[in-house]
Write an enzyme that holds these catalytic residues in place. Structure first.
Site, PDB file in Angstrom:
ATOM      1  N   ASN A   1       4.275   0.771   1.985  1.00 40.56           N
ATOM      2  CA  ASN A   1       4.198  -0.362   2.916  1.00 40.56           C
ATOM      3  C   ASN A   1       4.298  -1.665   2.145  1.00 40.56           C
ATOM      4  O   ASN A   1       3.482  -1.928   1.264  1.00 40.56           O
ATOM      5  CB  ASN A   1       2.860  -0.326   3.669  1.00 40.56           C
ATOM      6  CG  ASN A   1       2.740   0.901   4.551  1.00 40.56           C
ATOM      7  OD1 ASN A   1       3.408   1.006   5.577  1.00 40.56           O
ATOM      8  ND2 ASN A   1       1.932   1.854   4.132  1.00 40.56           N
TER       9      ASN A   1
ATOM     10  N   LYS B   1      11.800  10.304  11.075  1.00 39.25           N
ATOM     11  CA  LYS B   1      11.211   8.958  11.085  1.00 39.25           C
ATOM     12  C   LYS B   1      12.249   7.904  11.438  1.00 39.25           C
ATOM     13  O   LYS B   1      13.250   7.763  10.736  1.00 39.25           O
ATOM     14  CB  LYS B   1      10.623   8.631   9.701  1.00 39.25           C
ATOM     15  CG  LYS B   1       9.494   9.543   9.257  1.00 39.25           C
ATOM     16  CD  LYS B   1       8.840   9.021   7.984  1.00 39.25           C
ATOM     17  CE  LYS B   1       7.522   9.738   7.716  1.00 39.25           C
ATOM     18  NZ  LYS B   1       6.813   9.142   6.536  1.00 39.25           N
TER      19      LYS B   1
ATOM     20  N   ARG C   1      -7.521   7.295   4.936  1.00 40.27           N
ATOM     21  CA  ARG C   1      -7.564   7.403   6.391  1.00 40.27           C
ATOM     22  C   ARG C   1      -7.530   8.877   6.740  1.00 40.27           C
ATOM     23  O   ARG C   1      -6.745   9.634   6.170  1.00 40.27           O
ATOM     24  CB  ARG C   1      -6.349   6.695   7.012  1.00 40.27           C
ATOM     25  CG  ARG C   1      -6.460   5.177   6.966  1.00 40.27           C
ATOM     26  CD  ARG C   1      -5.227   4.564   7.520  1.00 40.27           C
ATOM     27  NE  ARG C   1      -4.097   4.803   6.637  1.00 40.27           N
ATOM     28  CZ  ARG C   1      -2.888   5.068   7.073  1.00 40.27           C
ATOM     29  NH1 ARG C   1      -2.639   5.137   8.369  1.00 40.27           N
ATOM     30  NH2 ARG C   1      -1.907   5.254   6.211  1.00 40.27           N
TER      31      ARG C   1
ATOM     32  N   GLU D   1       7.587   0.524  11.673  1.00 42.07           N
ATOM     33  CA  GLU D   1       6.272   0.447  11.031  1.00 42.07           C
ATOM     34  C   GLU D   1       5.213   0.294  12.104  1.00 42.07           C
ATOM     35  O   GLU D   1       5.505  -0.039  13.243  1.00 42.07           O
ATOM     36  CB  GLU D   1       6.218  -0.775  10.094  1.00 42.07           C
ATOM     37  CG  GLU D   1       7.052  -0.606   8.832  1.00 42.07           C
ATOM     38  CD  GLU D   1       6.597   0.585   8.010  1.00 42.07           C
ATOM     39  OE1 GLU D   1       5.388   0.857   7.968  1.00 42.07           O
ATOM     40  OE2 GLU D   1       7.481   1.269   7.463  1.00 42.07           O
ATOM     41  N   GLY D   2       3.946   0.496  11.687  1.00 44.31           N
ATOM     42  CA  GLY D   2       2.851   0.201  12.602  1.00 44.31           C
ATOM     43  C   GLY D   2       2.247   1.432  13.237  1.00 44.31           C
ATOM     44  O   GLY D   2       1.301   1.365  13.997  1.00 44.31           O
TER      45      GLY D   2
ATOM     46  N   LYS E   1      12.249   2.668   5.541  1.00 43.53           N
ATOM     47  CA  LYS E   1      12.227   4.101   5.248  1.00 43.53           C
ATOM     48  C   LYS E   1      13.589   4.581   4.741  1.00 43.53           C
ATOM     49  O   LYS E   1      13.677   5.512   3.948  1.00 43.53           O
ATOM     50  CB  LYS E   1      11.774   4.850   6.487  1.00 43.53           C
ATOM     51  CG  LYS E   1      10.318   4.505   6.813  1.00 43.53           C
ATOM     52  CD  LYS E   1       9.776   5.262   7.970  1.00 43.53           C
ATOM     53  CE  LYS E   1       8.278   5.050   8.187  1.00 43.53           C
ATOM     54  NZ  LYS E   1       7.717   3.763   7.822  1.00 43.53           N
TER      55      LYS E   1
ATOM     56  N   ARG F   1       0.847  -1.183   0.000  1.00 45.96           N
ATOM     57  CA  ARG F   1       0.000   0.000   0.000  1.00 45.96           C
ATOM     58  C   ARG F   1       0.877   1.225   0.000  1.00 45.96           C
ATOM     59  O   ARG F   1       1.692   1.389   0.917  1.00 45.96           O
ATOM     60  CB  ARG F   1      -0.948   0.035   1.222  1.00 45.96           C
ATOM     61  CG  ARG F   1      -2.083   1.045   1.059  1.00 45.96           C
ATOM     62  CD  ARG F   1      -2.883   1.281   2.355  1.00 45.96           C
ATOM     63  NE  ARG F   1      -2.070   1.954   3.339  1.00 45.96           N
ATOM     64  CZ  ARG F   1      -1.712   1.392   4.486  1.00 45.96           C
ATOM     65  NH1 ARG F   1      -2.087   0.163   4.794  1.00 45.96           N
ATOM     66  NH2 ARG F   1      -0.954   2.060   5.345  1.00 45.96           N
TER      67      ARG F   1
ATOM     68  N   GLU G   1       4.787   7.016   2.394  1.00 48.53           N
ATOM     69  CA  GLU G   1       5.622   5.820   2.528  1.00 48.53           C
ATOM     70  C   GLU G   1       5.049   4.704   1.672  1.00 48.53           C
ATOM     71  O   GLU G   1       3.903   4.750   1.249  1.00 48.53           O
ATOM     72  CB  GLU G   1       5.686   5.339   3.982  1.00 48.53           C
ATOM     73  CG  GLU G   1       4.357   4.871   4.523  1.00 48.53           C
ATOM     74  CD  GLU G   1       4.483   4.128   5.849  1.00 48.53           C
ATOM     75  OE1 GLU G   1       5.586   3.667   6.190  1.00 48.53           O
ATOM     76  OE2 GLU G   1       3.469   4.023   6.550  1.00 48.53           O
TER      77      GLU G   1
ATOM     78  N   SER H   1      -2.487  -2.869   5.974  1.00 44.41           N
ATOM     79  CA  SER H   1      -3.840  -3.082   6.501  1.00 44.41           C
ATOM     80  C   SER H   1      -4.906  -2.457   5.607  1.00 44.41           C
ATOM     81  O   SER H   1      -4.627  -1.604   4.784  1.00 44.41           O
ATOM     82  CB  SER H   1      -3.963  -2.412   7.874  1.00 44.41           C
ATOM     83  OG  SER H   1      -3.038  -2.933   8.756  1.00 44.41           O
TER      84      SER H   1
HETATM   85  N1  LIG Z   1      -3.077  -4.911  13.372  1.00 46.23           N
HETATM   86  C1  LIG Z   1      -2.223  -5.031  12.220  1.00 46.23           C
HETATM   87  C2  LIG Z   1      -1.700  -3.640  11.856  1.00 46.23           C
HETATM   88  C3  LIG Z   1      -0.665  -3.755  10.803  1.00 46.23           C
HETATM   89  C4  LIG Z   1      -0.113  -2.386  10.519  1.00 46.23           C
HETATM   90  O1  LIG Z   1       0.079  -1.562  11.418  1.00 46.23           O
HETATM   91  N2  LIG Z   1       0.104  -2.149   9.238  1.00 46.23           N
HETATM   92  C5  LIG Z   1       0.638  -0.849   8.826  1.00 46.23           C
HETATM   93  C6  LIG Z   1       1.727  -1.036   7.803  1.00 46.23           C
HETATM   94  S1  LIG Z   1       3.090  -1.862   8.537  1.00 46.23           S
HETATM   95  C7  LIG Z   1      -0.516  -0.123   8.226  1.00 46.23           C
HETATM   96  O2  LIG Z   1      -1.028  -0.524   7.195  1.00 46.23           O
HETATM   97  N3  LIG Z   1      -0.945   0.940   8.917  1.00 46.23           N
HETATM   98  C8  LIG Z   1      -2.011   1.723   8.369  1.00 46.23           C
HETATM   99  C9  LIG Z   1      -3.294   1.271   8.971  1.00 46.23           C
HETATM  100  C10 LIG Z   1      -3.558   2.081  10.245  1.00 46.23           C
HETATM  101  O3  LIG Z   1      -3.751   3.288  10.081  1.00 46.23           O
HETATM  102  O4  LIG Z   1      -3.537   1.482  11.296  1.00 46.23           O
HETATM  103  C11 LIG Z   1      -3.002  -5.630  11.055  1.00 46.23           C
HETATM  104  O5  LIG Z   1      -4.005  -5.035  10.674  1.00 46.23           O
HETATM  105  O6  LIG Z   1      -2.578  -6.642  10.515  1.00 46.23           O
HETATM  106 MG   LIG Z   2       3.943   2.045   7.339  1.00 48.24          MG
END
Ligand SMILES: N[C@H](CCC(=O)N[C@@H](CS)C(=O)NCCC(=O)O)C(=O)O
Ligand SMILES: [Mg+2]
Length: 495
Positions: free
Chosen positions: A167, A387, A471, A391-392, A330, A149, A165, A172
């Protein structure tokens, strides 16, 4: 306020103080009774259609499916977004897919680009160690599956669409983002007349089907109908329904089954057979799909790292492979922005130009010639984001903290960070609904474009723009992650 009763003061009024924000979006046109009806329809639709998450207030919501469920945090109506910029973002998807795949195959580049970072950041170091180990042993599987993404913000000052970024692991919301588009199309279709909105401006979305297709085609390429897909997950996962959407669609479209395991369960149940095929208990595995493993917190002990290595060494298709995981770092994003680097991977000059124009300002802290930008970042920190290699969500450094952090970092820590131009997108009015309670707010939004990519050796099986996600978050909050509890799911209203 609670759906039906407007109790809370409307945020919009407070923030109107003197800011000459362009008021956009449908919010001011909603009368009380119309808003109550639209909110009620949104909440019922979301619940009936599985646009849901586990409720963090309910202790079993992350471990027992069907228990402690609440609708996904939502923007009530889609948020205005430039049609031209949206189209530009869609157009970039297949090129970013190709770029990730090319960079992933350039061992020398990955070693050079991450040489300092693997020393400055132990998480990147552990990933590089696994990368080196599997390379030394010889890659057993050259089927590469990317479920990416690429996130963008539209810079208000310049109108430029800039990548936040890329991903490449655990991207997600292909499931819930897809549903949010469908929810907004329903609401605009039903209430468009009174809202002055038309459904043609709310693009449909097929992210969930596309991600399931990527998993399914990788499963087919592996070629063992008795093998399953292994999803690596948290023991407690309130975003499980976003993941289950993919599992359900994968089974429905391809007949492939998904089993869910934590790293600890992999340690307890996994082995490699004499052909280095991954077996969980008695179940052969065709594809490993990571929805954990992107943060150092996901590796609670060395046995979790051993589990990662074991899966990496196996013939299963990894999504992402260790090399795809590293390309999403990153530091790599920042290295790719250096002059002449894209040309190392892509021959088409037009494509190179399109990708390059989507790069925000990106700088390393270490190394030559950065003193001037570091001085500027310390002098005007609000124009930058610092940064770490994380991630996350919830990890980036903003505002004055950018200056204080840069000043206190030791020389050997500098390569563990990148410095990025802060992007200021337009502010829109919106209704946000969380736990059944609506409120008005001024929001900023981030557009994510999903990409699916599958290569089997020299054969490119799939390279698609795979749908989108928006988002949104309250304009004055720095962090925006939905899973991290800051943002809401939204969708674009193309203008
Ligand atoms: N709980 C885990 C969360 C997995 C996760 O944090 N992914 C990151 C990319 S690494 C991401 O996409 N973040 C954007 C979505 C947001 O705003 O939370 C899952 O769903 O498997
Ligand atoms: Mg990310």
């Amino acid at each position: 306020g609670v759906a039906g009763v407007s109790t809370e003061p409307t945020m919009g009024d407070d923030l109107a103080s003197g800011e000459d924000q362009k008021k956009t979006g449908p919010v001011e046109e909603l009368s009380n009774e119309l808003r109550e009806e639209v909110v009620r329809e949104a909440l019922v639709w979301a619940t009936l259609h599985g646009a849901v998450v586990g409720d963090k207030n309910h202790e079993r919501s992350g471990s027992s499916p069907g228990v402690g469920i609440v609708h996904v945090p939502l923007a009530l109506l889609p948020t205005p977004f430039s049609r031209a910029a949206f189209t530009q973002a869609l157009d970039l998807a297949t090129h970013y897919n190709t770029l990730v795949d090319r960079v992933s195959q350039d061992t020398q580049f990955l070693h050079e680009a991450l040489a300092q970072t693997r020393k400055a950041d132990s998480f990147t170091g552990r990933l590089m160690d696994i990368y080196d180990q599997v390379n030394a042993e010889g890659i057993t599987q050259d089927i590469q599956l990317g479920l990416h993404r690429s996130d963008y913000m539209l810079d208000m000052a310049t109108g430029a669409l800039l990548q936040v970024e890329m991903n490449t692991i655990s991207s997600s919301f292909a499931g819930l983002g897809d549903l949010t588009s469908k929810l907004h199309r329903y609401l605009v279709g039903r209430f468009g007349q009174e809202l002055g909105l038309s459904v043609e401006n709310v693009p449909d979305n097929s992210a969930a089907d596309n991600f399931a297709e990527g998993l399914g085609k990788a499963w087919l390429e592996y070629g063992d109908p008795n093998a399953a897909v292994l999803m690596i997950v948290y023991g407690k996962e309130t975003n499980m329904y976003d993941q289950h959407w993919l599992s359900f669609k994968l089974y429905e479209s391809f007949g492939a089954k998904v089993i869910r395991r934590t790293f600890a369960e992999v340690t307890a149940e996994a082995k490699l057979d004499d052909k280095r095929r991954l077996v969980i208990g008695e179940q052969p595995i065709a594809v490993v799909y990571y929805r954990s493993g992107y943060s150092p917190d996901d590796y609670l002990s060395d046995s979790d790292w051993d589990a990662r290595l074991l899966m990496e060494r196996s013939t299963a298709v990894k999504c992402p492979s260790i090399s795809y995981h590293l390309v999403g770092a990153k530091k790599i994003q920042q290295e790719l922005a250096k002059p002449g680097v894209l040309e190392r991977f892509l021959q088409d000059k037009e494509v190179v130009a399109k990708l390059r124009e989507s790069f925000a300002g990106l700088w390393s802290l270490e190394g030559d010639g950065n003193d001037q930008i570091l001085e500027e970042a310390v002098a005007k920190p609000e124009g930058f984001v610092l940064k770490p290699q994380r991630e996350g969500g919830g990890n980036n450094i903003y505002g004055k903290d950018v200056a204080t952090t840069i000043k206190k970092l030791k020389q050997e820590e500098l390569a563990g960070y990148i410095l990025m131009q802060r992007i200021f997108p337009a502010v829109n009015d919106s209704y946000l609904i969380r736990d059944g309670v609506w409120r008005t707010a001024k929001i900023i939004s981030e557009l994510g474009i999903f990409g699916t990519y599958l290569r089997n050796g020299k054969k490119e099986v799939l390279n698609k723009q795979a749908g989108h996600l928006v988002r949104s978050k309250v304009a004055d909050s720095d962090e925006g992650g939905v899973a991290a509890g800051y943002g809401v799911l939204d969708s674009p209203y193309l203008v």
